[in-house]
Design an enzyme around this catalytic site. Structure first.
Site, mmCIF file in Angstrom:
data_model
loop_
_atom_site.group_PDB
_atom_site.id
_atom_site.type_symbol
_atom_site.label_atom_id
_atom_site.label_comp_id
_atom_site.label_asym_id
_atom_site.label_seq_id
_atom_site.Cartn_x
_atom_site.Cartn_y
_atom_site.Cartn_z
ATOM 1 N N LYS A 146 47.304 45.694 29.627
ATOM 2 C CA LYS A 146 47.191 47.118 29.967
ATOM 3 C C LYS A 146 47.057 48.006 28.728
ATOM 4 O O LYS A 146 46.552 49.107 28.804
ATOM 5 C CB LYS A 146 48.371 47.537 30.842
ATOM 6 C CG LYS A 146 48.302 46.838 32.203
ATOM 7 C CD LYS A 146 49.345 47.306 33.169
ATOM 8 C CE LYS A 146 49.097 46.763 34.564
ATOM 9 N NZ LYS A 146 49.383 45.312 34.689
HETATM 10 C C1 LIG Z 1 48.942 44.463 35.657
HETATM 11 C C2 LIG Z 1 48.961 42.996 35.360
HETATM 12 C C3 LIG Z 1 48.169 42.082 36.105
HETATM 13 C C4 LIG Z 1 47.319 42.503 37.281
HETATM 14 O O1 LIG Z 1 46.182 43.260 36.902
HETATM 15 P P1 LIG Z 1 45.360 44.091 37.995
HETATM 16 O O2 LIG Z 1 44.399 44.910 37.199
HETATM 17 O O3 LIG Z 1 46.356 44.926 38.734
HETATM 18 O O4 LIG Z 1 44.661 43.120 38.878
HETATM 19 C C5 LIG Z 1 48.186 40.741 35.724
HETATM 20 N N1 LIG Z 1 48.970 40.309 34.704
HETATM 21 C C6 LIG Z 1 49.738 41.152 33.982
HETATM 22 C C7 LIG Z 1 50.570 40.610 32.893
HETATM 23 C C8 LIG Z 1 49.759 42.525 34.282
HETATM 24 O O5 LIG Z 1 50.531 43.351 33.564
#
Ligand SMILES: *Cc1c(COP(=O)(O)O)cnc(C)c1O
Length: 462
Positions: free
Chosen positions: A112
């Site tokens: 993120k």
């Molecule tokens: C947010 C997250 C996901 C999921 O990603 P999306 O974009 O919601 O599909 C997967 N793995 C981790 C470690 C995350 O923080």
């Protein structure tokens, strides 16, 4: 560049407006009206460029001239200077034709950061230009909150308030938020659970009077700029492995589908992608929809991969919009039905999705097995989210000759509990955050009462 709503009734917006807006007024999500194209020559010319330069070239058409090139280059450069690996998102070869795309070298050790480091800077740029300030509010059970805080800590025009359930997030995750001591960062520990926190944030967006006219901005994954920033690493990884001269495939640990939708955009722009694999944990709405045409909500399961624990996959709506040939009325009708009862997709759009997408769901026991198997076969220690992808890539892969790129969405130190459960001793934090458990923390504990939270936000914003 103009952006339109997936439900066809909200006004079209430009880039600046779409970044400052969350959901469209008709309940839909914004997508570009037309998808910019990367020609064969343009893709080929990216080989060997820095990540920041590829990022600039891929994102420029989405910004549509609303930030001048030099300024935008600077925002991109600053965003990725916060990463601890020179390649920003290095590719790590696991076996003959399976690669891990490591997206966890940012400040909070999860993918993120790639989007939120840039989003904070873009928001700050537009607010400065308008002479405005804004408040960010969000609720988190983990990854999003810390990445948003790190992305906004240096933004002069933003104050950020992140609610987390008191005593219900892991110590590492709490400290990644509460040890950021910037003047514009406010951590609120709610005496309640995640749903209480989430409900108060939603209520604040629905009725913003408590801010006396100041803008409230959402940085969750429905914000278009997050998708835009994520397109870049699909293109960069594809080009590094031979695109546009050969195809690549991707396997993506998925929840809200923001990550994978960005991959789909890269494909729509011209990156040759053979197959997308959607990896889910036991919260498998995406897998059930694709495999069994069962588009229905199920009760939330708490899994070893908590950042993928969701009931509804909000960004899937953006893919449905394309599968339904951009028919906003059809999407609105489907999503409204889905809110209250189990739904099914129409035959043609489902068939279209199945041409490019496969899916695989991985339960907790299998996550632990996958962590052990990866360590044994490749020496890599995977976090539990990445482990779902590692396994799904092997089980759902269409062919062995196309390079398979599994997205590593978090560093194993961030989810050490699962790694320990798989039978390994703890995972040390990377050097730049080795002292996390000793750093000073700052947060306020508030009751789960909307009035108390809103008064806190109103009193503390600068
Ligand atoms: C947010 C997250 C996901 C999921 O990603 P999306 O974009 O919601 O599909 C997967 N793995 C981790 C470690 C995350 O923080």
């Amino acid at each position: 560049m103009r952006y339109i709503s997936t439900r066809g009734q909200a006004p079209a917006l430009n880039f600046e407006e779409v970044v400052l807006t969350g959901m469209a007024t008709d309940g839909g999500l914004y997508v570009p009206e037309t998808v910019p194209q990367l020609s064969h020559e343009e893709l080929a010319s990216m080989a060997g460029l820095s990540y920041a330069e590829i990022a600039f070239r891929v994102m420029k058409p989405f910004v549509g001239g609303e930030i001048d090139d030099e300024t935008f280059r600077g925002l991109v450069r600053d965003a990725y200077a916060t990463f601890s690996h020179d390649a920003i998102v290095p590719l790590n070869q696991l076996d003959a034709n399976h690669f891990l795309l490591e997206l966890f070298h940012g400040p909070t050790l999860a993918f993120k950061d790639v989007a939120l480091q840039l989003l904070g800077r873009i928001l700050d740029h537009f607010l400065a230009k308008r002479g405005e300030r804004a408040v960010i509010m969000g609720a988190t059970s983990g990854d999003t909150g810390s990445a948003a805080i790190e992305g906004c800590r240096h933004c002069d025009h933003l104050d950020i308030f992140i609610l987390h359930p008191h005593n219900r997030v892991s110590e590492v995750q709490r400290r990644q938020m509460t040890t950021v001591l910037a003047d514009n960062v406010f951590n609120i520990a709610i005496e309640g659970n995640f749903d209480d926190a989430q409900a108060m944030v939603k209520a604040s967006f629905a009725n913003q009077g408590f801010l006396n006219g100041e803008r409230l901005v959402a940085v969750n994954s429905i914000n278009w700029a997050r998708i835009m920033a994520q397109i870049v690493y699909y293109v960069a990884a594809g080009v590094a492995l031979g695109a546009p001269h050969r195809e690549v495939s991707f396997c993506v640990p998925s929840a809200n589908f923001g990550n994978l939708f960005a991959g789909y955009m890269a494909y729509q722009m011209g990156l040759p992608v053979k197959q997308f694999i959607i990896a889910t944990n036991a919260n498998d709405i995406l897998h059930r929809t694709l495999a069994d045409n069962d588009f229905s909500k199920r009760e939330l399961a708490a899994t070893l991969a908590p950042s993928m624990d969701i009931v509804v996959s909000s960004n899937f709506e953006r893919l449905l919009f394309d599968a339904y040939d951009r028919d906003g009325d059809a999407v609105r009708e489907l999503l409204e039905r889905f809110q209250s009862e189990p739904a099914v997709l129409a035959e043609a759009p489902l068939a279209k999705l199945r041409e490019k997408f496969s899916s695989f769901s991985v339960d907790d026991d299998t996550i632990l097995e996958a962590i052990r198997d990866a360590r044994h076969r490749t020496k890599e220690l995977l976090d539990p989210h990445t482990a779902t992808g590692y396994l799904a890539a092997q089980r759902a892969r269409a062919d062995a000759t196309t390079p398979m790129i599994t997205l590593a969405t978090a560093h194993p130190a961030k989810f050490a509990e699962a790694v320990v459960k798989a039978g390994f001793s703890g995972v040390p934090l990377p050097a730049h955050m080795a002292d996390l458990l000793e750093r000073e923390e700052r947060y306020s504990v508030l009751p789960a009462e909307l009035k108390a939270v809103q008064a806190f936000v109103a009193d503390n914003r600068r």
